[in-house]
Each structure stands twice: as C-alpha cells, then as structure tokens.
Design a protein around this motif. Structure first.
Motif, PDB file in Angstrom:
ATOM      1  N   PRO A   1       0.796  -1.241   0.000  1.00 29.94           N
ATOM      2  CA  PRO A   1       0.000   0.000   0.000  1.00 29.94           C
ATOM      3  C   PRO A   1       0.825   1.287   0.000  1.00 29.94           C
ATOM      4  CG  PRO A   1      -0.112  -1.091   2.136  1.00 29.94           C
ATOM      5  CD  PRO A   1       0.544  -2.053   1.207  1.00 29.94           C
ATOM      6  N   TRP A   2       2.022   1.251   0.576  1.00 29.91           N
ATOM      7  CA  TRP A   2       2.801   2.489   0.677  1.00 29.91           C
ATOM      8  C   TRP A   2       3.895   2.494  -0.377  1.00 29.91           C
ATOM      9  CZ3 TRP A   2       2.766   7.264   1.918  1.00 29.91           C
ATOM     10  CH2 TRP A   2       3.939   7.987   2.113  1.00 29.91           C
ATOM     11  N   ARG A   3       3.824   3.450  -1.323  1.00 34.54           N
ATOM     12  CA  ARG A   3       4.815   3.571  -2.386  1.00 34.54           C
ATOM     13  C   ARG A   3       5.829   4.684  -2.101  1.00 34.54           C
ATOM     14  NH1 ARG A   3       5.568  -0.165  -6.215  1.00 34.54           N
ATOM     15  NH2 ARG A   3       6.309   1.517  -7.587  1.00 34.54           N
ATOM     16  N   GLY A   4       5.708   5.351  -0.970  1.00 39.51           N
ATOM     17  CA  GLY A   4       6.646   6.413  -0.638  1.00 39.51           C
ATOM     18  C   GLY A   4       6.247   7.740  -1.257  1.00 39.51           C
ATOM     19  N   VAL A   5       7.008   8.775  -0.953  1.00 40.29           N
ATOM     20  CA  VAL A   5       6.724  10.105  -1.505  1.00 40.29           C
ATOM     21  C   VAL A   5       7.549  10.371  -2.759  1.00 40.29           C
ATOM     22  CG1 VAL A   5       6.075  11.025   0.746  1.00 40.29           C
ATOM     23  CG2 VAL A   5       8.436  11.278  -0.043  1.00 40.29           C
TER      24      VAL A   5
ATOM     25  N   ALA B   1       6.473  18.335  -5.379  1.00 35.66           N
ATOM     26  CA  ALA B   1       7.706  17.693  -4.927  1.00 35.66           C
ATOM     27  C   ALA B   1       8.303  18.422  -3.728  1.00 35.66           C
ATOM     28  CB  ALA B   1       8.712  17.637  -6.075  1.00 35.66           C
ATOM     29  N   LYS B   2       8.217  19.747  -3.718  1.00 32.38           N
ATOM     30  CA  LYS B   2       8.707  20.515  -2.572  1.00 32.38           C
ATOM     31  C   LYS B   2       7.849  20.261  -1.335  1.00 32.38           C
ATOM     32  CE  LYS B   2      10.964  24.338  -5.026  1.00 32.38           C
ATOM     33  NZ  LYS B   2      11.021  25.803  -5.220  1.00 32.38           N
ATOM     34  N   ASP B   3       6.550  20.192  -1.542  1.00 33.43           N
ATOM     35  CA  ASP B   3       5.637  19.963  -0.414  1.00 33.43           C
ATOM     36  C   ASP B   3       5.838  18.591   0.215  1.00 33.43           C
ATOM     37  OD1 ASP B   3       4.542  22.455  -0.790  1.00 33.43           O
ATOM     38  OD2 ASP B   3       2.795  21.744  -1.919  1.00 33.43           O
ATOM     39  N   ALA B   4       6.454  17.676  -0.529  1.00 28.37           N
ATOM     40  CA  ALA B   4       6.698  16.336   0.008  1.00 28.37           C
ATOM     41  C   ALA B   4       7.533  16.391   1.279  1.00 28.37           C
ATOM     42  CB  ALA B   4       7.398  15.469  -1.040  1.00 28.37           C
ATOM     43  N   TRP B   5       8.431  17.384   1.384  1.00 30.55           N
ATOM     44  CA  TRP B   5       9.247  17.510   2.592  1.00 30.55           C
ATOM     45  C   TRP B   5       8.383  17.792   3.814  1.00 30.55           C
ATOM     46  CZ3 TRP B   5      14.446  16.655   3.143  1.00 30.55           C
ATOM     47  CH2 TRP B   5      15.165  16.443   1.965  1.00 30.55           C
ATOM     48  N   LYS B   6       7.438  18.703   3.674  1.00 29.75           N
ATOM     49  CA  LYS B   6       6.558  19.017   4.806  1.00 29.75           C
ATOM     50  C   LYS B   6       5.653  17.838   5.136  1.00 29.75           C
ATOM     51  CE  LYS B   6       3.019  22.235   6.439  1.00 29.75           C
ATOM     52  NZ  LYS B   6       2.167  23.409   6.119  1.00 29.75           N
ATOM     53  N   ILE B   7       5.138  17.173   4.096  1.00 30.21           N
ATOM     54  CA  ILE B   7       4.232  16.044   4.320  1.00 30.21           C
ATOM     55  C   ILE B   7       4.960  14.904   5.015  1.00 30.21           C
ATOM     56  CG2 ILE B   7       2.803  14.304   3.179  1.00 30.21           C
ATOM     57  CD1 ILE B   7       1.636  17.170   3.269  1.00 30.21           C
TER      58      ILE B   7
END
Length: 615
Positions: free
Chosen positions: A552-556, A591-597
């Motif tokens: 289920p988890w493919r990563g960011v 892609a930048k927001d992935a850091w915050k998420i």
C-alpha cells in the motif's frame, strides 16, 4: 583582516561612548555587551560565507544578538568578577564553534535532541576535528581582547557604586530590541510565522537571523504539532495528488532475495573515473559492464542533519527526513511502512537483517531496527576487529564484508530455501577518509588536493571490499536468485566540495553535485538511468524490482521504472536539481511539499492512526 576589523569596531565603539558621555561603568558594561554581540556577528559571517549574506539585510539579525548579549550581561552586575565574562565567553565560543562544525557537514545548526546524542561523537572524534577551520580562532581571540581591555578595571567597585545606573542602562538595552522584535513578530503573526516566512526564499537564514537559541525555540514549537483533522486532511490531500503507479512497459522476473550494501559517504563520480592514469573503482566498473545491471549515477542525496540514519530512512521507507533532529531519537517506536515489512509480506517466512560495524546505540539504530521491521540486528560485538580503518579504528570494509559474507552463508541468517533481505552498512568511508598505509591499494601525487586524494584512496579500498564480497556471494549457489544493491548513505564532502572542485586539477575529477550511485547487480531489469533522481526514489524502485506491486505504501518518491517519472529532485535546501523541461510549476511545488508532508507523517505518527491503501 580580522585585526583590522576589530580595530575599526573598537574605534566606532569609543566614538559612540564619547558622544553619549557615559561613565566608565557604563563603558565596561557596554564593552561586555559589545564583545558578545560581535561573537554572534562573527558566527553569522562564517555561516553566510557558505550560504548567502541575505540575513544581514534583516533588522532581526542585529536585534536578536543585541538582546541576547544584553540578557547575558545581567548577572555581570551582581557577580562583578572577571571570571564571569571568561566563563560566559568560553561557553558561547564552544556553542558557536560546534554549531559551525556541524553546519559545515549537515547544513543546519545542531538540533535539540542531537545535544543528547553527543556521546556518539566519541566514535567520530577525527571527523569532528576535521570540521574545524582557522576562522574559528576568532571567537577565543575576542575573549582575550576583551580581557586585555578591562585588565586595569576594578569591576567590583565600579559596578557596586553605579549599580542603579547600570541596571537602568541594561533595562534600556533589553527593552529596545525586545519591543522592536515584538513589533516584527506581531506584523508577521507570531514568531513561528516570522521564522517560517524565511523558509520560502531564505532556507538557511533562520539560524543567523534568530541565533541558535531562536532556532532551538522554533524547533520546540515544531514539536508541539498535534494530529488534528486539519493535519490529516493536509496529508491526504497531498497523497491524493501523488502519481499513481503505472503498469511497467516490461515484465519483471523478481528476485527472491536482496542484499543491500550501504556504503559510508560513497559518491558516484568515482565510478568509471580515472585519476593520474589509475582506475578508482575497477571492481564496480567491471560489474557495470554486465548484462543484468541497473545503474543510476545521478541520485541526488537528500539527507539532512542526521546523515547516516536519514539515508536509511530514505531507502527503507520512501520518506524524506524530518525538519529538525534525528527521527530515531525524537520519534522512537513510531509506525513505518518499509521495504523490509513489504518483503516479509510478499515472502511468508522471509527474514530481514541489518549488519553494521557501529554500536546499536549510535543514531538509536536499535530502535530503528524494530521500527523498520528488521528481524535481526548484528552490530559491533558480532564482528571480530581484525582490521582497523577509519578515524576511530573501526572494522575495515574488507574484513567487515568478508565477515558479512561468512554470516550470510549460514543457514541461520540466509536459509537456502528461504527468502532473505539483508543490509550491510560499511564504515571506512567516514570523514576524514583515513585508512592505514597497508590497506591502501592506490596512490596519487601531491598535485591533487589532499582531501580529494584521501577520498579516492578510501573509495578504491571500499571498491576492493565490495568486489571481494560479491565474488564470494557468487561462489555460493543459493545466491543465484539474489539481487545486490549498492548505494551510498550520503555524499562525502559537505562544504569542502567547492574548494576541491575549484582546484585546477580537482574540477576534472570530482563532481560539483552531491550524487550517490544506485547500482543493482543481478537486476531483473537492465537499465542505465542517466537522469537525476532522488534518494527517496530508490524505495519505490526497489519495490518494483522485488515484484512487490500491491504494497500500500509507495513512498513520496517515484520509481525510475515508471514511464512518467520526472527527471529532477528537490534537495533539503529546497533547490531543484535535474531537468525540469516539461515539468509544470504544480508538479515542482508538489515535490517541494513532500518535505513538509513527510515531516508531518513521521512526527504525527500518521501510519499508526490511518489505514493506507494503494494510491
């Protein structure tokens, strides 16, 4: 240069004092405040030499330092002894210097939790001293200069006679910057928002503007993030926009076993590279010519302050590092989806293990082993120290990988009819890149920068160790269906890269970028991926190579086998690396927001609260 700057500042100070017609007591108190103030400014100058001087255009830069210096001067009114400025000055020097040393490697100030991991430094003493620079002498020199200027003053008598006036003077020194800062914070909507406003365009300016104390305070505020419906919605909105896994354009015959070699500070430019007529990595170069090899030379490193353990987080969970500190120390026993758990779900009865020369207390790896789903953790006591290399005389890569091979050849760790995923974490490549002369297999002339020579010698040594390890594995029949992954935990040069790259001979050897290799031997897919990818993209790529399609988890990140993979990555400093032609601003922001998420997912323990389905 420093002496000229000090003379100029002292002249300005004396003119200022004369115009105000202050008493000698005020002069001494102002001199103490000034000496602390200029220590903080010197810290900023050193920091900004490697980033940007934008912080000097903010009034907060000067107000925060003046306020902090004034607060530190308050006890001086009552202690009235020369030992107080000596002790305070020395402690400030230590705090500023160690943070600069940390910054030169990790591009950030020391996170709060890392102060409690200081015991780990006993294993990396040489690396610590390697981070010192001659400019660090400026801090104790300011303390010596201050003591020289007050050598004839009777501070006890002066402060006692003018105690009331000195207190009033200090109140003004504290209130003026405090009220000014308060107004700035109100304008921005609070300290947190004022600090975060910098992170959009001035990612590295938080510490020089608000001092180390301000960064620590911001970090403490971050710790108070609660898992609210709003946070849940923010995470799930981002996940809903993450590209879905596309069917691969080819069939994969997944391997049943996987061995990961996580090489310390191993960069990709050493592969397929010669220096002074000598191949740096002849063994890996030979392997690259085989048919069943996947190779991606441009893996942008994305670790943050907790370098080595961040590298494992990226590789094993597909998550980016948290904003501050080591996730293993700040958030122990949080829930993660990992390549290890996915492997065991696919292969019922399969086993996972991690082998490392470090002690299990380093980076709290014993907790990480549980969180990621390792069945076994074999650390320092499980290996014989018969070959010492590196700054702390730890087990050398040749002996370590030989002993790893012997352990993996056993039925207990790697059963012939079972399924195993093992990770071997090497050590010899740790800064400052030192190995005994008898272990050196290659030599370079003094024409090359010393740091570059040392790095290439160690890389060659690690290459030899990996070559022998793979040869041994191939001699064992049960490894026929085993995929071997070789990558580095992070880049190795830090802020010293620029000087090496700008050297007339160095620029033709070292890469200007921070890339580590992603190499898969006996891969089910033969591919040379010449585009930029991120470390976070290795996790979903491994899921594909191992045939784990329904996890289920493919990563960011995104698998490099996916047809719609974009050829860029976002660094920890929010820089875009790679080719963004045809990439929309929305995709870049995602892609930048992935850091915050990622930070929210880890800090709020999102996976323990929500059920993840394929996205």
């Amino acid at each position: 240069m420093l002496a000229i700057l000090i003379d100029f500042l002292l002249e300005c100070y004396n003119c200022f004092i004369m115009r105000l017609k202050l008493t000698q007591t005020h002069k001494n108190l102002g001199l103490f405040i000034g000496f602390l103030f200029f220590k903080f400014i010197l810290f900023d100058l050193d920091w900004c030499l490697h980033t940007t001087f934008s912080s000097f255009s903010f009034p907060q830069t000067y107000l925060t330092k003046f306020l902090l210096a004034s607060l530190l001067a308050v006890p001086f009114l009552y202690i009235r002894s020369r030992w107080y400025p000596v002790v305070v000055g020395t402690l400030v020097d230590i705090l500023l210097i160690v943070n600069l040393m940390y910054f030169r490697t990790y591009y950030t100030s020391i996170p709060f939790d890392s102060y409690f991991l200081a015991g780990n430094l006993a294993d990396f003493t040489a690396s610590v001293f390697d981070s010192l620079q001659w400019t660090d002498l400026g801090f104790p020199m300011l303390t010596v200069l201050y003591l020289f200027l007050i050598r004839k003053q009777n501070l006890s008598v002066l402060f006692k006679e003018k105690a009331r006036q000195c207190l009033q003077f200090l109140i003004w020194c504290i209130c003026i910057p405090a009220l000014s800062l308060g107004g700035i914070f109100i304008y921005h909507g609070g300290y947190k928002k004022a600090y975060e406003s910098l992170l959009v365009h001035y990612q590295t300016c938080g510490t020089p503007i608000y001092t180390i104390m301000g960064s620590l305070y911001y970090e403490c505020i971050q710790d108070k993030i609660e898992y609210t419906p709003q946070v849940k919605q923010e995470i799930e909105d981002w996940l809903s926009k993450q590209p879905k896994r596309q069917p691969l354009p080819f069939q994969i015959e997944a391997r049943d076993n996987c061995i990961i070699i996580l090489a310390e500070s191993f960069e990709s430019w050493v592969l397929e590279k010669s220096a002074e007529g000598q191949e740096i990595t002849p063994n890996l170069n030979r392997l690259l010519k085989e048919e069943s090899v996947l190779y991606a030379p441009y893996v942008q490193t994305q670790v943050k302050g907790s370098r080595s353990i961040d590298g494992q987080l990226l590789l094993h969970t597909g998550l980016l590092p948290i904003n501050y500190g080591a996730f293993s120390a700040r958030f122990p026993h949080h829930t993660y989806y990992s390549i290890d758990k996915a492997f065991k779900e696919k292969h019922a009865g399969g086993g996972t293990c991690c082998l490392t020369v470090d002690k299990k207390v380093v980076w709290n790896v014993a907790i990480v082993a549980q969180d990621f789903g390792y069945d076994k953790l074999l650390d320092k006591p499980y290996f014989v120290l018969d070959e010492k290399t590196g700054p702390c005389h730890r087990l050398g890569d040749v002996s370590f990988l030989r002993q790893c091979g012997e352990k993996l050849a056993t039925e207990e760790l790697f059963p012939a009819n079972g399924h195993t995923l093992a990770q071997c974490v090497t050590y010899s490549g740790h800064s400052p890149f030192t190995i005994p002369d008898e272990s050196k297999r290659i030599h370079f002339s003094d024409k090359l920068p010393a740091r570059l020579r040392d790095y290439m010698v160690v890389a060659n040594y690690t290459d030899h160790a990996i070559g022998k390890f793979i040869s041994f594995l191939r001699s064992q029949k049960k490894f026929e269906n085993t995929m071997i992954v070789i990558t580095g935990d992070h880049e190795g040069f830090g802020l010293t890269r620029k000087a090496v790259y700008e050297h007339p001979l160095g620029k033709d050897i070292i890469s200007s970028g921070c890339f580590t290799p992603f190499m898969v031997i006996n891969s089910p897919v033969h591919l040379r991926y010449e585009k930029v990818m991120g470390q976070v993209d290795m996790y979903p790529t491994l899921l594909d190579l191992l045939g784990i399609d329904d996890y289920p988890w493919r990563g960011v990140g995104q698998s490099i086998l996916s047809p719609d993979k974009k050829a860029f990555a976002i660094t920890a400093q929010m820089e875009i690396v790679g080719d963004t032609v045809g990439v929309s601003p929305v995709e870049i922001q995602h892609a930048k927001d992935a850091w915050k998420i990622s930070d929210l997912i880890i800090s709020c323990d999102y996976f323990s609260k929500e059920q993840i389905t394929n996205f």
